[in-house]
Write a protein that holds these residues in place. Structure first.
Motif, mmCIF file in Angstrom:
data_model
loop_
_atom_site.group_PDB
_atom_site.id
_atom_site.type_symbol
_atom_site.label_atom_id
_atom_site.label_comp_id
_atom_site.label_asym_id
_atom_site.label_seq_id
_atom_site.Cartn_x
_atom_site.Cartn_y
_atom_site.Cartn_z
ATOM 1 N N GLU A 37 12.998 50.453 32.236
ATOM 2 C CA GLU A 37 13.911 49.557 32.917
ATOM 3 C C GLU A 37 14.030 49.984 34.378
ATOM 4 O OE1 GLU A 37 15.352 46.854 31.823
ATOM 5 O OE2 GLU A 37 14.425 47.069 29.840
ATOM 6 N N ASP A 46 12.852 39.737 35.460
ATOM 7 C CA ASP A 46 13.346 39.996 34.115
ATOM 8 C C ASP A 46 13.218 41.455 33.714
ATOM 9 O OD1 ASP A 46 14.091 37.386 33.507
ATOM 10 O OD2 ASP A 46 12.036 36.843 33.004
ATOM 11 N N ARG A 50 8.493 41.882 30.491
ATOM 12 C CA ARG A 50 8.476 40.430 30.655
ATOM 13 C C ARG A 50 7.984 40.004 32.037
ATOM 14 N NH1 ARG A 50 14.245 38.324 29.179
ATOM 15 N NH2 ARG A 50 14.852 40.469 29.547
ATOM 16 N N SER A 117 5.695 40.591 19.309
ATOM 17 C CA SER A 117 6.824 41.456 19.643
ATOM 18 C C SER A 117 8.058 41.083 18.827
ATOM 19 C CB SER A 117 7.144 41.342 21.137
ATOM 20 O OG SER A 117 8.353 41.999 21.450
ATOM 21 N N LEU A 118 8.897 42.057 18.565
ATOM 22 C CA LEU A 118 10.159 41.792 17.878
ATOM 23 C C LEU A 118 11.182 41.139 18.794
ATOM 24 C CD1 LEU A 118 10.540 45.106 15.816
ATOM 25 C CD2 LEU A 118 9.654 42.883 15.050
ATOM 26 N N ASP A 119 10.910 41.167 20.092
ATOM 27 C CA ASP A 119 11.808 40.581 21.088
ATOM 28 C C ASP A 119 11.383 39.133 21.353
ATOM 29 O OD1 ASP A 119 13.004 39.747 23.544
ATOM 30 O OD2 ASP A 119 13.315 41.834 24.110
ATOM 31 N N THR A 120 12.273 38.199 21.041
ATOM 32 C CA THR A 120 11.947 36.774 21.225
ATOM 33 C C THR A 120 11.572 36.463 22.664
ATOM 34 O OG1 THR A 120 13.516 36.178 19.478
ATOM 35 C CG2 THR A 120 12.838 34.433 20.965
ATOM 36 N N HIS A 121 12.273 37.043 23.615
ATOM 37 C CA HIS A 121 12.008 36.752 25.022
ATOM 38 C C HIS A 121 10.640 37.276 25.448
ATOM 39 C CE1 HIS A 121 16.105 35.350 25.433
ATOM 40 N NE2 HIS A 121 16.561 36.509 24.959
ATOM 41 N N VAL A 122 10.274 38.443 24.933
ATOM 42 C CA VAL A 122 8.954 38.988 25.242
ATOM 43 C C VAL A 122 7.868 38.103 24.638
ATOM 44 C CG1 VAL A 122 7.385 40.937 24.856
ATOM 45 C CG2 VAL A 122 9.772 41.356 25.511
ATOM 46 N N ARG A 123 8.065 37.668 23.395
ATOM 47 C CA ARG A 123 7.076 36.772 22.768
ATOM 48 C C ARG A 123 6.892 35.500 23.583
ATOM 49 N NH1 ARG A 123 9.859 37.845 17.882
ATOM 50 N NH2 ARG A 123 10.659 35.698 17.800
ATOM 51 N N GLU A 162 11.158 28.569 21.030
ATOM 52 C CA GLU A 162 9.974 29.245 20.521
ATOM 53 C C GLU A 162 9.072 28.281 19.769
ATOM 54 O OE1 GLU A 162 8.597 33.444 18.715
ATOM 55 O OE2 GLU A 162 10.618 32.791 18.193
#
Length: 333
Positions: A37, A46, A50, A117-123, A162
């Motif tokens: 980060e 972001d 991302r 990815s488990l992160d929706t935003h990353v996907r 998504e």
């Protein structure tokens, strides 16, 4: 990110340094450096990964531009004078373009793990990068695996954004979206209809036209544009419908209603494209206007004072071979 945006891919321009920088970004995507980060330089950053994935997607979009003119013309920002004004690249520009196209397999290999990815935003951002990357002809063999990966995200727990993004990606890659044309969510149906298989053309066009009957509602589906689809969503839907229509008559009732709707825009992305589709081969004074063409031009004349539909689209009227003022258009009627 500020250095990458401003110095390596300024306003989508490719430079000889862009490909090496992209390879470096791809290499650190799963490195602790790329996952750390940081304080964003711009408020729209972001943070990694991302922002890095989004930047690679922008590189891929720039590299793909001009590779498929038919695809380029479905972009909501395309205008006919863009083709007329296109010039030959100088040697450095050609070298930069070819270098960025040659590295697309490497970039995609780096992006693909993030599709799961488990992160929706990353996907979401990873999928936004994968769409233009897999438009490369040399990556056609990667499409079946990518399609399987993203289809796994279509479960009931997935949200509208998504599922719509997946539908758009599958169509962009030329895979079957016929099942999604019947989805319960209209936003998903529309995204599946943007690039349908030829056999699904009538169904897809009907889906798009239904969305255009209430364009403001359609815009509201995605308050934040999906990756790769800047601008109001209705602009993309309209371009797809105009491209799918075999004749202007197929889309005339809905598009003429859009021309007569209230509202103006500084840069016209609705009335102009509609006009050009109605006169796809250019206005021919030796042939009478069709009823649909006459209705369209009448709508421009009747609403011009309120909308500026003629004055605001002079370049589009010129491209269609038509008069460029209300008096000239009225004379045709």
């Amino acid at each position: 990110m500020a250095a990458l945006d401003m110095g390596v891919l300024h306003q989508g321009s490719l430079y000889t340094v862009t490909a090496p920088a992209a390879l470096f970004v791809a290499a650190i995507l799963d490195h602790p450096v790329g996952l750390a980060e940081h304080e964003e330089h711009f408020p729209w950053d972001d943070g990694p990964p991302r922002s890095l994935l989004a930047w690679l997607g922008q590189v891929a979009e720039s590299a793909a531009h001009g590779e498929d003119p038919v695809r380029d013309r479905t972009d909501w920002q395309w205008a006919p004078w863009h083709d007329e004004g296109r010039r030959e690249h100088d040697p450095d520009e050609r070298a930069a373009l070819h270098a960025c196209r040659e590295i697309r397999p490497t970039l995609y290999d780096a992006v693909e793990p993030f599709l799961s990815s488990l992160d929706t935003h990353v996907r979401e951002v990873a999928l936004g990068a994968a769409v233009p990357l897999l438009s490369a002809p040399e990556l056609a063999d990667r499409v079946p695996r990518a399609a399987k990966l993203v289809r796994a995200q279509l479960g009931p727990a997935a949200g509208r954004r998504e599922r719509a993004s997946v539908a758009r990606a599958l169509g962009s890659w030329g895979t079957d979206t016929s099942d999604l044309l019947a989805d319960s969510d209209p936003a998903v149906r529309v995204c599946a209809a943007l690039r349908p298989a030829p056999a699904d053309r009538p169904r897809a066009l009907a889906v798009l036209l239904d969305a255009l009957r209430d364009p403001r509602r359609t815009d509201g589906w995605f308050p934040e544009p999906l990756p790769g689809l800047d601008g109001w969503f209705r602009f993309t839907v309209l371009r797809a419908a105009l491209a799918l229509a075999e004749t202007f008559e197929e889309v005339a009732p809905v598009t003429i209603a859009m021309v007569t709707a209230d509202g103006t825009s500084v840069t016209e992305h609705e009335r102009g494209p509609i006009l050009l589709r109605a006169f796809a081969g250019g206005y021919d004074p030796t042939h009478p206007l069709t009823p649909a063409q006459r209705s369209l031009l009448g709508a421009f004349v009747d609403t011009d004072e309120a909308t500026g539909g003629i004055a605001g689209n002079v370049l589009w009227f010129r491209a269609a071979g038509l008069p460029e003022n209300r008096e000239g258009i009225t004379a045709l009627l």
